[in-house]
Design a protein around this motif. Structure first.
Motif, PDB file in Angstrom:
ATOM      1  N   GLN A   1     -66.004  26.914 -50.671  1.00  0.00           N
ATOM      2  CA  GLN A   1     -65.376  26.551 -51.938  1.00  0.00           C
ATOM      3  C   GLN A   1     -65.826  27.531 -53.014  1.00  0.00           C
ATOM      4  OE1 GLN A   1     -63.150  24.065 -52.327  1.00  0.00           O
ATOM      5  NE2 GLN A   1     -63.303  23.514 -50.156  1.00  0.00           N
ATOM      6  N   HIS A   2     -65.109  27.559 -54.136  1.00  0.00           N
ATOM      7  CA  HIS A   2     -65.493  28.347 -55.303  1.00  0.00           C
ATOM      8  C   HIS A   2     -65.624  29.824 -54.929  1.00  0.00           C
ATOM      9  CE1 HIS A   2     -66.188  24.390 -56.957  1.00  0.00           C
ATOM     10  NE2 HIS A   2     -67.025  24.149 -55.970  1.00  0.00           N
ATOM     11  N   PHE A   3     -64.499  30.419 -54.610  1.00  0.00           N
ATOM     12  CA  PHE A   3     -64.449  31.799 -54.138  1.00  0.00           C
ATOM     13  C   PHE A   3     -64.359  32.791 -55.293  1.00  0.00           C
ATOM     14  CE2 PHE A   3     -63.073  29.528 -50.362  1.00  0.00           C
ATOM     15  CZ  PHE A   3     -63.693  30.241 -49.338  1.00  0.00           C
ATOM     16  N   SER A   4     -64.887  33.964 -55.027  1.00  0.00           N
ATOM     17  CA  SER A   4     -64.788  35.076 -55.950  1.00  0.00           C
ATOM     18  C   SER A   4     -64.475  36.326 -55.141  1.00  0.00           C
ATOM     19  CB  SER A   4     -66.111  35.255 -56.704  1.00  0.00           C
ATOM     20  OG  SER A   4     -66.063  36.385 -57.549  1.00  0.00           O
ATOM     21  N   ALA A   5     -63.843  37.311 -55.775  1.00  0.00           N
ATOM     22  CA  ALA A   5     -63.491  38.555 -55.088  1.00  0.00           C
ATOM     23  C   ALA A   5     -63.981  39.741 -55.898  1.00  0.00           C
ATOM     24  CB  ALA A   5     -61.983  38.649 -54.877  1.00  0.00           C
ATOM     25  N   GLY A   6     -64.195  40.848 -55.202  1.00  0.00           N
ATOM     26  CA  GLY A   6     -64.642  42.061 -55.874  1.00  0.00           C
ATOM     27  C   GLY A   6     -64.120  43.292 -55.175  1.00  0.00           C
ATOM     28  N   VAL A   7     -64.110  44.411 -55.897  1.00  0.00           N
ATOM     29  CA  VAL A   7     -63.593  45.656 -55.339  1.00  0.00           C
ATOM     30  C   VAL A   7     -64.484  46.824 -55.743  1.00  0.00           C
ATOM     31  CG1 VAL A   7     -62.065  46.132 -57.314  1.00  0.00           C
ATOM     32  CG2 VAL A   7     -61.533  47.113 -55.079  1.00  0.00           C
ATOM     33  N   THR A   8     -64.639  47.758 -54.830  1.00  0.00           N
ATOM     34  CA  THR A   8     -65.265  49.041 -55.108  1.00  0.00           C
ATOM     35  C   THR A   8     -64.429  50.114 -54.425  1.00  0.00           C
ATOM     36  OG1 THR A   8     -67.360  50.273 -55.074  1.00  0.00           O
ATOM     37  CG2 THR A   8     -66.792  49.043 -53.087  1.00  0.00           C
ATOM     38  N   PHE A   9     -64.634  51.366 -54.789  1.00  0.00           N
ATOM     39  CA  PHE A   9     -63.781  52.399 -54.208  1.00  0.00           C
ATOM     40  C   PHE A   9     -64.503  53.735 -54.179  1.00  0.00           C
ATOM     41  CE2 PHE A   9     -62.873  51.825 -58.689  1.00  0.00           C
ATOM     42  CZ  PHE A   9     -63.000  53.110 -59.204  1.00  0.00           C
ATOM     43  N   SER A  10     -64.069  54.569 -53.256  1.00  0.00           N
ATOM     44  CA  SER A  10     -64.519  55.954 -53.189  1.00  0.00           C
ATOM     45  C   SER A  10     -63.283  56.836 -53.331  1.00  0.00           C
ATOM     46  CB  SER A  10     -65.238  56.223 -51.863  1.00  0.00           C
ATOM     47  OG  SER A  10     -64.328  56.114 -50.779  1.00  0.00           O
TER      48      SER A  10
ATOM     49  N   GLY B   1     -74.115  50.724 -59.788  1.00  0.00           N
ATOM     50  CA  GLY B   1     -75.516  50.416 -59.551  1.00  0.00           C
ATOM     51  C   GLY B   1     -75.872  49.007 -59.978  1.00  0.00           C
ATOM     52  N   ALA B   2     -75.340  48.567 -61.118  1.00  0.00           N
ATOM     53  CA  ALA B   2     -75.596  47.207 -61.592  1.00  0.00           C
ATOM     54  C   ALA B   2     -75.003  46.178 -60.635  1.00  0.00           C
ATOM     55  CB  ALA B   2     -75.019  47.032 -62.993  1.00  0.00           C
ATOM     56  N   CYS B   3     -73.796  46.452 -60.135  1.00  0.00           N
ATOM     57  CA  CYS B   3     -73.167  45.543 -59.168  1.00  0.00           C
ATOM     58  C   CYS B   3     -74.006  45.407 -57.911  1.00  0.00           C
ATOM     59  CB  CYS B   3     -71.766  46.038 -58.797  1.00  0.00           C
ATOM     60  SG  CYS B   3     -70.520  45.752 -60.058  1.00  0.00           S
ATOM     61  N   ALA B   4     -74.470  46.541 -57.388  1.00  0.00           N
ATOM     62  CA  ALA B   4     -75.278  46.517 -56.170  1.00  0.00           C
ATOM     63  C   ALA B   4     -76.572  45.743 -56.397  1.00  0.00           C
ATOM     64  CB  ALA B   4     -75.571  47.935 -55.708  1.00  0.00           C
TER      65      ALA B   4
ATOM     66  N   GLY C   1     -71.339  47.301 -52.879  1.00  0.00           N
ATOM     67  CA  GLY C   1     -70.493  47.485 -54.049  1.00  0.00           C
ATOM     68  C   GLY C   1     -69.480  46.382 -54.212  1.00  0.00           C
ATOM     69  N   ALA C   2     -68.733  46.087 -53.141  1.00  0.00           N
ATOM     70  CA  ALA C   2     -67.701  45.057 -53.217  1.00  0.00           C
ATOM     71  C   ALA C   2     -68.315  43.667 -53.328  1.00  0.00           C
ATOM     72  CB  ALA C   2     -66.783  45.139 -51.988  1.00  0.00           C
ATOM     73  N   VAL C   3     -69.376  43.404 -52.548  1.00  0.00           N
ATOM     74  CA  VAL C   3     -70.027  42.092 -52.619  1.00  0.00           C
ATOM     75  C   VAL C   3     -70.686  41.910 -53.985  1.00  0.00           C
ATOM     76  CG1 VAL C   3     -71.882  40.662 -51.668  1.00  0.00           C
ATOM     77  CG2 VAL C   3     -70.367  41.919 -50.127  1.00  0.00           C
ATOM     78  N   GLY C   4     -71.322  42.970 -54.491  1.00  0.00           N
ATOM     79  CA  GLY C   4     -71.920  42.885 -55.815  1.00  0.00           C
ATOM     80  C   GLY C   4     -70.886  42.642 -56.899  1.00  0.00           C
ATOM     81  N   ALA C   5     -69.730  43.295 -56.767  1.00  0.00           N
ATOM     82  CA  ALA C   5     -68.653  43.069 -57.731  1.00  0.00           C
ATOM     83  C   ALA C   5     -68.183  41.618 -57.676  1.00  0.00           C
ATOM     84  CB  ALA C   5     -67.493  44.015 -57.457  1.00  0.00           C
ATOM     85  N   ALA C   6     -68.055  41.085 -56.469  1.00  0.00           N
ATOM     86  CA  ALA C   6     -67.629  39.686 -56.318  1.00  0.00           C
ATOM     87  C   ALA C   6     -68.689  38.711 -56.824  1.00  0.00           C
ATOM     88  CB  ALA C   6     -67.303  39.400 -54.853  1.00  0.00           C
ATOM     89  N   SER C   7     -69.940  39.172 -56.912  1.00  0.00           N
ATOM     90  CA  SER C   7     -71.012  38.318 -57.433  1.00  0.00           C
ATOM     91  C   SER C   7     -70.921  38.126 -58.940  1.00  0.00           C
ATOM     92  CB  SER C   7     -72.381  38.933 -57.096  1.00  0.00           C
ATOM     93  OG  SER C   7     -72.554  39.116 -55.720  1.00  0.00           O
ATOM     94  N   LEU C   8     -70.298  39.081 -59.623  1.00  0.00           N
ATOM     95  CA  LEU C   8     -70.260  39.047 -61.093  1.00  0.00           C
ATOM     96  C   LEU C   8     -69.671  37.749 -61.651  1.00  0.00           C
ATOM     97  CD1 LEU C   8     -69.097  42.723 -61.753  1.00  0.00           C
ATOM     98  CD2 LEU C   8     -71.333  41.773 -62.323  1.00  0.00           C
ATOM     99  N   PRO C   9     -68.477  37.320 -61.204  1.00  0.00           N
ATOM    100  CA  PRO C   9     -67.921  36.079 -61.766  1.00  0.00           C
ATOM    101  C   PRO C   9     -68.759  34.849 -61.426  1.00  0.00           C
ATOM    102  CG  PRO C   9     -66.215  37.385 -60.679  1.00  0.00           C
ATOM    103  CD  PRO C   9     -67.527  37.974 -60.284  1.00  0.00           C
TER     104      PRO C   9
END
Length: 393
Positions: free
Chosen positions: A72-81, A184-187, A351-359
């Motif tokens: 439950q309570h999902f969040s998504a994130g994105v990173t790119f190269s 770096g902050a996301c990670a 990167g992507a998991v850290g981005a999804a952690s933000l919300p």
């Protein structure tokens, strides 16, 4: 639903599994039993936590265990190269519901947005979710934030995304809040919530991406600084000389007959490249050890992690070489020792998991409430606030 500071503290203790009983939670936070009961009742009613009996096989009343509701309570994130976009979907319990990598021909904004739509759409379809079901969406960006409202300065390898419309196009995809942070902050946040720094209140992550960056958790919150650019150790090893960055590695490999590689390429782990990669690790690891001396003196962290876009085994070797060097050198000051370096747990997915952690962090964690008096606002200042700062200067 908006949680109070005390409600966030209780939820965070449950998330970390540090105080599963109500008595322990009340003692840890300093609440009365009645206050704790009210908070737990509300979190139960909101579907954030569950209270189950733990069967131990022993006689008597089973122990009640409170935990985060999974799935439950999902969040998504994105990173790119420069060659791929990676999207991650996770829930509040820390379960990674899935990651999806989508190749791109170059890092043009329209390609990143299209790949994000494709990758996220596939993940949501697999979990039978809609975008409206998301708590929010996070974006890990390779660059820094300027002093003005929409001023984003991308890493020199990504000049296409300097245009503010890049952020606007991603934001337009969602009704839920969208968060932008330096990679770096996301990670660092991802490792603090779900990785090798889980629950560590004072943490520094050295981020070896294309550049040489970092992120810090101080007193349980993401330390951003005035404009969102704190914890960047790059000046320790200036651009133009040998430095422990991903681009420096790629340049080294190119000089030895392997041009055109990207940090996400499988060839980076091939036998032909390995001798040159190991030699680079030896030199870059020593440089990271020198950086750890500075970081230990400035931030006094409980743990220093090495992470970023490189393969997991490379981060492990870098951390081992850096620790070996740092422990053989004098500490940053009399009586102080340099903190050992540890490889990040999330690896290239950080990167992507850290981005999804933000919300999730912003909505549910107590550390997110400590930014009330910072100039920084999710990578952008409010327009009025930015003008006031400019006028004062």
């Amino acid at each position: 639903m908006t949680l109070s500071f005390n409600e966030r503290q209780v939820l965070e203790l449950i998330f970390l599994g540090q105080s599963p009983s109500r008595i322990e939670m009340a003692q840890t936070i300093g609440l009365t039993g009645a206050s704790l009961t009210r908070i737990v009742s509300r979190l139960l009613a909101e579907g954030l936590i569950e209270d189950k009996a733990e069967r131990t096989g022993q006689q008597g009343q089973p122990r009640r265990v409170i935990s985060i509701v999974r799935g439950q309570h999902f969040s998504a994130g994105v990173t790119f190269s420069r060659r791929q976009v990676q999207v991650a979907l996770l829930d509040l319990a820390g379960d990674i519901a899935g990651t999806r990598s989508v190749p791109i021909s170059d890092a043009a904004p329209q390609h990143i947005v299209a790949a994000t739509q494709s990758g996220l759409g596939a993940l949501l379809k697999h979990k039978k979710l809609e975008r409206s079901d998301l708590v929010g969406f996070g974006v890990s960006v390779p660059g820094n934030f300027g002093r003005d409202t929409n001023d984003f300065r991308a890493h020199e390898l990504f000049p296409q995304i300097d245009n503010p419309s890049f952020a606007d196009d991603l934001t337009a995809m969602f009704e839920a809040p969208v968060f932008f942070e330096n990679d770096g902050a996301c990670a660092a946040l991802g490792e603090h919530m779900f990785g090798a720094g889980r629950g560590v209140s004072h943490l520094f992550l050295i981020h070896v991406g294309h550049g040489f960056g970092g992120g810090g958790i101080l007193d349980g919150r993401l330390f951003r600084g005035a404009n969102g650019n704190a914890c960047l150790p790059g000046p320790i090893f200036p651009i133009g000389g040998p430095r422990p960055s991903g681009q420096d590695l790629l340049d080294t490999l190119a000089d030895n007959g392997f041009p055109g590689l990207e940090l996400t390429d499988a060839e980076l782990e091939g036998d032909a490249v390995r001798p040159y990669l190991l030699k680079w690790i030896e030199r870059a690891g020593e440089q990271l050890g020198r950086a750890a001396l500075v970081i230990s003196g400035l931030f006094d962290p409980a743990r220093i992690l090495v992470g970023g876009r490189l393969p997991g085994w490379v981060n492990e070797d870098l951390a081992a070489r850096a620790s070996q060097f740092a422990q053989a050198a004098p500490g940053p000051s009399r009586g102080l020792r340099t903190v050992d370096l540890t490889a990040a747990k999330l690896g290239p997915s950080a990167g992507a998991v850290g981005a999804a952690s933000l919300p999730l962090f912003a909505k549910y964690f107590s550390g997110a409430t400590n930014d009330a008096f910072s100039n920084y606002r999710n990578g952008r200042r409010a327009a009025k606030e930015a003008q006031l700062v400019e006028d004062a200067l």
